[in-house]
Design a protein around this motif. Structure first.
Motif, short mmCIF file in Angstrom:
data_model
loop_
_atom_site.label_atom_id
_atom_site.label_comp_id
_atom_site.label_asym_id
_atom_site.label_seq_id
_atom_site.Cartn_x
_atom_site.Cartn_y
_atom_site.Cartn_z
N GLU A 90 0.62 -0.82 -0.06
CA GLU A 90 0.25 0.06 0.07
C GLU A 90 0.76 1.23 -0.31
O GLU A 90 1.09 2.04 -0.73
CB GLU A 90 -0.81 -0.09 1.03
N HIS A 91 2.45 1.15 1.11
CA HIS A 91 2.45 2.53 0.94
C HIS A 91 3.61 3.01 -0.47
O HIS A 91 4.02 3.58 -0.45
CB HIS A 91 3.92 1.98 2.24
N SER A 92 3.79 1.93 -1.05
CA SER A 92 4.69 1.52 -2.04
C SER A 92 3.48 1.93 -3.05
O SER A 92 4.41 2.74 -4.31
CB SER A 92 5.39 -0.53 -2.45
N ILE A 93 2.78 1.83 -3.40
CA ILE A 93 1.98 2.23 -4.31
C ILE A 93 1.39 3.40 -4.14
O ILE A 93 2.13 4.45 -5.52
CB ILE A 93 0.91 1.97 -4.29
N TRP A 94 1.45 3.74 -3.20
CA TRP A 94 1.24 5.96 -2.53
C TRP A 94 2.50 6.57 -2.87
O TRP A 94 2.36 7.31 -4.05
CB TRP A 94 0.94 5.70 -1.63
N LEU A 95 3.74 5.90 -2.27
CA LEU A 95 5.24 6.69 -3.33
C LEU A 95 5.27 6.26 -4.44
O LEU A 95 5.31 7.16 -5.18
CB LEU A 95 6.13 5.47 -2.24
N GLY A 96 5.02 5.47 -5.16
CA GLY A 96 5.30 5.68 -6.59
C GLY A 96 4.25 6.42 -7.88
O GLY A 96 4.71 7.36 -8.33
N LEU A 97 3.00 6.52 -7.33
CA LEU A 97 1.68 7.26 -7.56
C LEU A 97 2.81 8.65 -7.20
O LEU A 97 2.61 10.12 -8.34
CB LEU A 97 0.74 6.86 -7.08
N ILE A 98 3.03 8.91 -6.31
CA ILE A 98 3.03 10.58 -5.84
C ILE A 98 4.25 10.59 -6.86
O ILE A 98 4.58 11.67 -7.23
CB ILE A 98 3.44 10.42 -4.03
N ARG A 99 5.72 9.67 -6.23
CA ARG A 99 7.17 10.30 -7.37
C ARG A 99 6.22 10.28 -8.60
O ARG A 99 6.96 11.53 -9.29
CB ARG A 99 7.79 8.98 -6.72
N ASP A 100 5.84 9.36 -9.31
CA ASP A 100 6.20 10.04 -10.92
C ASP A 100 4.95 11.59 -10.89
O ASP A 100 5.39 12.16 -12.06
CB ASP A 100 4.41 9.25 -11.61
N ARG A 101 4.25 11.83 -10.23
CA ARG A 101 3.79 13.31 -10.45
C ARG A 101 4.90 14.72 -10.06
O ARG A 101 4.58 15.26 -10.84
CB ARG A 101 2.38 13.52 -9.52
N LEU A 102 5.07 14.25 -8.80
CA LEU A 102 6.55 14.52 -8.25
C LEU A 102 7.47 15.01 -9.24
O LEU A 102 7.55 16.25 -9.87
CB LEU A 102 6.99 14.61 -7.40
N GLU A 103 7.92 14.55 -10.02
CA GLU A 103 8.76 14.89 -10.98
C GLU A 103 8.13 15.28 -12.34
O GLU A 103 9.21 16.01 -13.10
CB GLU A 103 9.44 13.26 -11.34
N LEU A 130 11.64 11.14 0.04
CA LEU A 130 11.18 10.56 -1.35
C LEU A 130 11.40 12.03 -1.85
O LEU A 130 12.08 12.19 -3.23
CB LEU A 130 9.88 10.50 -2.10
N CYS A 131 10.58 13.33 -1.09
CA CYS A 131 11.61 14.58 -2.35
C CYS A 131 12.26 15.10 -2.55
O CYS A 131 12.89 15.81 -2.99
CB CYS A 131 10.10 16.12 -1.83
N ASP A 132 13.61 14.47 -1.17
CA ASP A 132 14.52 15.01 -0.69
C ASP A 132 15.14 14.01 -2.08
O ASP A 132 16.42 15.05 -2.87
CB ASP A 132 15.31 14.35 0.63
N GLU A 133 14.67 13.00 -2.54
CA GLU A 133 15.60 12.54 -3.48
C GLU A 133 14.62 13.51 -4.81
O GLU A 133 16.08 13.50 -5.69
CB GLU A 133 15.41 10.75 -3.55
N ILE A 134 13.79 13.41 -5.18
CA ILE A 134 13.19 14.11 -6.25
C ILE A 134 14.34 15.30 -6.78
O ILE A 134 14.46 15.86 -7.63
CB ILE A 134 11.64 14.09 -6.39
N PHE A 135 13.99 16.01 -5.37
CA PHE A 135 14.38 18.07 -6.02
C PHE A 135 15.77 18.11 -4.85
O PHE A 135 16.29 19.04 -5.61
CB PHE A 135 13.02 19.10 -4.71
N TYR A 164 0.87 18.77 8.32
CA TYR A 164 2.67 19.00 7.66
C TYR A 164 2.00 19.76 6.36
O TYR A 164 0.91 19.68 5.78
CB TYR A 164 3.34 18.34 8.11
N VAL A 165 3.32 21.39 6.10
CA VAL A 165 3.06 21.32 4.97
C VAL A 165 4.66 21.86 4.37
O VAL A 165 5.28 22.29 4.72
CB VAL A 165 2.38 23.40 4.92
N LEU A 166 4.79 21.03 3.67
CA LEU A 166 6.31 20.78 3.48
C LEU A 166 6.62 21.73 1.75
O LEU A 166 5.91 21.24 1.09
CB LEU A 166 6.72 19.09 2.26
N LEU A 167 7.56 22.06 2.10
CA LEU A 167 8.03 23.70 1.06
C LEU A 167 9.35 22.93 0.30
O LEU A 167 11.00 22.69 1.22
CB LEU A 167 8.06 24.38 1.76
N TYR A 168 9.40 23.14 -1.00
CA TYR A 168 10.64 22.80 -2.00
C TYR A 168 11.12 23.90 -2.58
O TYR A 168 9.68 24.36 -3.41
CB TYR A 168 10.29 21.25 -1.79
#
Ligand SMILES: C[S@@+](CC[C@H](N)C(=O)[O-])C[C@H]1O[C@@H](n2cnc3c(N)ncnc32)[C@H](O)[C@@H]1O
Length: 567
Positions: A90-103, A130-135, A164-168
């Motif tokens: 479940e967590h993997s799917i969420w991370l994968g879906l978010i990663r593709d969008r954030l990229e 995840l965001c640290d890895e992408i950005f 939280y509100v993460l800011l990059y």
């Protein structure tokens, strides 16, 4: 074996090869004010109905590097949609879906832009990594704590009170140079008084020592008017050199108390302090609203309707947009929900793009934005922004896939495509700007001032190709995309010939409409003999919705209606 510090998850290495779809405007759902209310009214705001992965991809060609602020409030993954699956999956799917969008979001952000993500404890800490890895870790600016709930609930061991509100930002900490300060509210100004009728106006006392022992002329001893010796306390230093200190005493900017015996303190004048307040990481409910306030705002807009479950308060968005943007900048929300981001951006004179997959795109966002445009939304931040109506928005949906399979399994151009759509789609795939010329039938788009593209479903013969070559100036070049051609392709130095659809076959995945969660496609957890194997989505969309929006749920699929191509 991987050598770097990273978060891994099931399926991390698989990435979709996305088709850059064209967007189809449906003018019957677009909306504009009848007249301009002010010169700066914005009409080219965009509401896109459909899955945000394909929609973000569709925006990339036009908006890469142009979006000043992205605010997203994705499903928090709090539902139990996966009760038959491994928790890790479940967590993997969420991370994968978010990663593709954030990229894609990373590519859309302007160099001085910023991304704000609302999240809670369910995925927040994984999302940070995840965001640290992408950005890049240096792009992390801050993590806001938003007090979304100020009551006390018995349900959990510790009653949750915040999101939280993460800011990059691509600028990282340098983003400080471009971000805005917050307006100084009455509360902070009220700390400044004028008991001695100073002509410089209200003031308050500020500290004269700063932490840390620093020499360079900052460790001297002075005498107070009463004759007492004062030096910086251990571990601190004066804020100014001695000459400056006595100059400020002469100017009446340093006080020693009524009897002249106190430690000195500096008079800080309201007129001289920064124009605004530096934003802080603590966002209290009194400052930016809370979840109940957000629900009340929606109820006021739609009295009697089932309220939208997970809206954000307008004041929260007002704060984000104030800090991150200036009038005219583009604000994007690809998990639009009830449309709070667009409503607030509109009232603040920012351009906006919203993407929403659910039916509430039609039942909440469109009517809400119409009220904003008509000046009939009197709630939220209407008062503080002085909003009176105006501007408008255009409604789009995603075109179907350019290619479909015929009955023999061969890829052919989708029958729903007319010639305009085909030309627009091929332009996008080949990196050309679609801009059909009124003068030259063969100019459908350009990549530079002298490089053009022509798209046709015809088979071109040698005479037609020669005529085209003669028409295109020697200094220009033309990419000709056609069904077939006859003759020697190398005979025309200013033409490049390619065949549709062969030319695009390997560019991306075709016919793939649903990149949102689809439980049916997941690898199955080992099932016991008595446990029924789920064949449909495991949890109802509603069950997940009550948590924090559908989990990338695709209960509604965009059906291209009576569409008009306006890429
Ligand atoms: C938590 S809500 C956002 C609420 C919003 N901030 C507001 O103030 O109303 C998340 C939204 O994301 C939408 N969503 C989930 N997956 C999506 C996807 N793949 N594409 C587009 N929208 C999606 C859901 O339908 C839901 O409306």
């Amino acid at each position: 074996m991987r050598q770097k510090l990273e978060l891994t998850w099931i399926g991390k290495d698989s990435r979709p090869k996305l088709e850059p779809r064209i967007l189809l405007e449906d003018p019957s759902k677009s909306y504009h004010a009848n007249h301009r209310v002010r010169e700066s009214d914005l009409f080219d705001n965009r509401l896109i109905f459909g899955d945000n992965l394909l929609a973000l991809k569709a925006l990339e060609q036009e908006f890469a590097g142009k979006v000043k602020c992205v605010f997203i409030d994705p499903p928090y993954n709090t539902g139990s949609a996966f009760e038959h699956y491994e928790d890790g999956l479940e967590h993997s799917i969420w991370l994968g879906l978010i990663r593709d969008r954030l990229e894609i979001i990373r590519r859309l952000l302007s160099p001085d832009g910023s991304l704000w993500i609302a999240i809670d404890d369910n995925e927040g800490h994984y999302l940070k990594v995840l965001c640290d890895e992408i950005f890049g870790r240096s792009a992390f600016v801050s993590s806001m704590v938003w007090e979304n709930f100020y009551g006390r609930s018995n349900a959990a061991a510790i009653s949750p009170a915040h999101n939280y509100v993460l800011l990059y930002s691509p600028m990282g900490q340098d983003w400080k140079k471009v971000r805005n300060l917050l307006p100084r509210g009455d509360e902070s100004s009220s700390k400044y008084k004028n008991p001695d009728n100073d002509t410089r106006g209200p003031w308050r006392l500020g500290p004269i020592f700063a932490a840390g022992e620093r020499h360079e002329g900052l460790m001297y001893t002075i005498s107070t008017p009463s004759g007492r010796k004062v030096s910086p306390p251990k571990g601190s230093h004066w804020r100014m050199i001695e000459a400056q200190f006595w100059k400020m005493v002469d100017e009446g900017r340093i006080l020693f108390g009524e009897k002249g015996d106190n430690n000195p303190a500096v008079k800080l004048f309201l007129s001289e302090v920064q124009e605004g307040l530096v934003p802080r990481t603590w966002w209290s409910h009194s400052e930016v609203g809370h979840s109940q306030e957000a629900k009340r705002e929606i109820q006021a807009l739609f009295p009697g309707d089932t309220p939208f479950d997970t809206p954000k308060p307008e004041r929260l968005l007002n704060q984000v947009i104030t800090i991150a943007t200036n009038p005219g900048d583009i604000v994007l929300d690809s998990f639009a929900g009830s449309g709070t981001t667009g409503a607030v951006a509109h009232k603040m004179g920012r351009r906006w793009i919203m993407i929403e997959l659910g039916e509430h795109c039609h039942s909440y966002i469109i009517p809400r934005m119409k009220k904003v445009v008509d000046g009939k939304d009197l709630g939220g931040v209407t008062d503080v922004t002085g909003w009176q109506g105006g501007g408008g928005f255009r409604y789009f949906s995603l075109a179907p896939s350019l290619l479909e399979k015929d009955r023999w399994g061969n890829w052919i151009v989708n029958k729903e495509y007319n010639s305009g759509m085909l030309a627009a789609a091929i332009c996008k795939l080949e990196g050309f700007t679609y801009a059909p010329s009124d003068t030259y039938y063969w100019q459908h788009g350009h990549s530079t001032e002298t490089d053009f593209i022509y798209v046709t479903t015809q088979t071109l013969n040698a005479d037609q190709l020669q005529a085209l070559s003669d028409d295109v100036a020697d200094s220009s070049s033309l990419l000709v995309c056609c069904s077939a051609f006859k003759g020697d392709a190398n005979r025309y130095p200013n033409l490049t010939l390619k065949k549709i659809p062969k030319m695009v076959l390997t560019k991306c995945e075709w016919g793939h409409d649903d990149y949102s969660l689809n439980v049916e496609n997941l690898p199955m957890q080992h099932q016991s003999a008595v446990e029924p194997v789920p064949t449909k989505r495991v949890a109802s969309a509603k069950a997940v919705q009550t948590a924090q929006g559908g989990l990338f749920d695709a209960t509604a699929t965009a059906t291209p209606a009576n569409v008009e191509v306006k890429p």
